[in-house]
Design an enzyme around this catalytic site. Structure first.
Site, short mmCIF file in Angstrom:
data_model
loop_
_atom_site.label_atom_id
_atom_site.label_comp_id
_atom_site.label_asym_id
_atom_site.label_seq_id
_atom_site.Cartn_x
_atom_site.Cartn_y
_atom_site.Cartn_z
N SER A 64 0.80 -1.24 0.00
CA SER A 64 0.00 0.00 0.00
C SER A 64 0.82 1.28 0.00
CB SER A 64 -0.91 0.04 1.22
OG SER A 64 -2.12 -0.58 0.92
N LYS A 67 0.52 3.36 -2.96
CA LYS A 67 -0.67 4.20 -3.20
C LYS A 67 -0.33 5.70 -3.14
CE LYS A 67 -3.83 0.73 -1.28
NZ LYS A 67 -4.51 0.30 -0.05
N TYR A 189 -3.19 -2.39 -10.50
CA TYR A 189 -3.15 -2.21 -9.04
C TYR A 189 -2.27 -3.28 -8.37
CZ TYR A 189 -4.75 -2.25 -4.20
OH TYR A 189 -4.78 -2.26 -2.83
N TYR A 240 -4.70 3.37 7.70
CA TYR A 240 -6.02 2.73 7.77
C TYR A 240 -6.78 3.27 9.00
CZ TYR A 240 -2.83 -0.40 5.29
OH TYR A 240 -1.86 -0.90 4.48
N VAL A 258 1.07 -3.77 3.82
CA VAL A 258 0.98 -5.09 4.47
C VAL A 258 2.23 -5.96 4.25
CG1 VAL A 258 -1.54 -5.21 4.59
CG2 VAL A 258 -0.37 -6.11 2.57
N1 GLU Z 1 -2.25 -5.17 -2.19
C1 GLU Z 1 -2.81 -5.12 -0.88
C2 GLU Z 1 -4.32 -5.26 -0.94
O1 GLU Z 1 -4.92 -4.72 -1.83
C3 GLU Z 1 -2.40 -3.84 -0.23
C4 GLU Z 1 -2.90 -3.72 1.15
C5 GLU Z 1 -2.00 -2.92 2.04
O2 GLU Z 1 -0.79 -2.90 1.91
O3 GLU Z 1 -2.57 -2.30 2.93
O4 GLU Z 1 -4.92 -5.88 -0.15
#
Ligand code: GLU
Length: 304
Positions: A64, A67, A189, A240, A258
């Site tokens: 993530s 992002k 993604y 989050y 994650v």
């Molecule tokens: N590729 C992971 C997902 O979409 C990223 C989640 C993350 O790192 O928070 O679940």
């Protein structure tokens, strides 16, 4: 004078000994292969030497954290147009939460939850000639490191088990907030999430956010106004449903993934990256959160 090396060494020694290091993410099977005892920290100072400890030079899946970079790219190309298709409010919910998206008519709360990042992926597919290659090139350029790669195995592993993301993308599509094909958007993604970096590379990738939009070589990548906004979203939405806790304990804009990575920064002063693959129950690196809390407490360096 702050003795950065002594502080990093002390944090490393103290946290390394912990028996409880959290749980390595297993919902993406390829990530479950990573050794849970890995732990590294890299501090990249804007006006001074770098300091590091542990497994700082071992590449890991940034997940993530990507992002922020995809949002920065879309924002620099589309300016405020991006906010027609997503918001900038913390969600107070896990990264893969769906019911809020349905309630709010397919407008994701922010670009750092999965649904928001999927909308950004959709925008980049429409904007870039060769979306995956061009985005990877942007990441390499902003980091000034041409060796950065996707991990195809991790991308494929997530595509096999990414049911929640398929659900989010289909929901977005049903609300008319996805222009391209669901499979094409998720392929982009999953690839962006699979990008591998070590802690040092991560601090370089985020350097412009601490250095008024300019990378380590002085090349401008983002405007000051864009940097202000991206940092604000990192502070309010980067962790989050633990964003409040991170602001409270650490006091820096940052972003987790994650894969166990966390990158954070103090504008004008430094970027710092930690990696420890074990996650806490909110999906953030267990040791990484503690390491950064100790770092800002011991150095008295935070945005507050
Ligand atoms: N590729 C992971 C997902 O979409 C990223 C989640 C993350 O790192 O928070 O679940």
């Amino acid at each position: 004078m702050i003795d950065y090396q002594a502080i990093l060494d002390e944090i490393y020694q103290r946290l390394q000994q912990r028996v409880d290091k959290g749980e390595v993410a297993s919902y993406i099977p390829e990530l479950a292969q990573v050794a849970p005892e890995k732990f590294g920290i890299y501090l990249n100072r804007i006006k001074g030497d770098d300091f590091y400890v542990g497994d700082w030079d071992e590449p890991f899946s940034i997940q993530s954290i990507s992002k922020v970079l995809s949002f920065a790219k879309a924002f620099s190309l589309q300016k405020n147009q991006v906010f027609k298709r997503l918001d900038v409010e913390p969600s107070g919910n896990p990264f893969n939460h769906l019911s809020l998206l349905e309630l709010e008519n397919g407008i994701p709360r922010n670009p750092f939850i999965n649904s928001g990042a999927i909308v950004i992926a959709d925008m980049l597919i429409s904007l870039l000639d060769n979306p995956k290659e061009d985005f990877l090139q942007f990441v390499r350029d902003i980091s000034n490191d041409q060796t950065i790669q996707f991990n195809k195995k991790v991308a494929a592993s997530e595509a096999e088990t990414g049911y929640n993301n398929y659900a989010a993308a289909n929901l977005l599509k049903s609300f008319g907030n996805l222009k391209n094909d669901v499979d094409e958007v998720l392929d982009f993604y999953f690839h962006q999430c699979s990008i591998e970096m070590n802690c040092k590379q991560l601090t370089k990738a985020f350097y412009p956010f601490a250095n008024r939009g300019k990378c380590m070589q002085g090349k401008p990548h983002l405007t000051l106004n864009q940097v202000k906004r991206v940092n604000a979203i990192m502070l309010t939405c980067g962790f989050y449903d633990e964003a409040g806790e991170f602001a409270f304990e650490v006091g820096l804009p940052g972003k987790s993934g994650v894969g166990g990575g966390i990158v954070a920064l103090l504008p004008g002063e430094f970027t710092i990256a930690c990696w420890s693959p074990g996650l806490n129950e909110k999906g953030n690196s267990y040791l990484g959160m503690h390491a950064l809390e100790l770092f800002t407490t011991k150095t008295n360096l935070s945005i507050f």
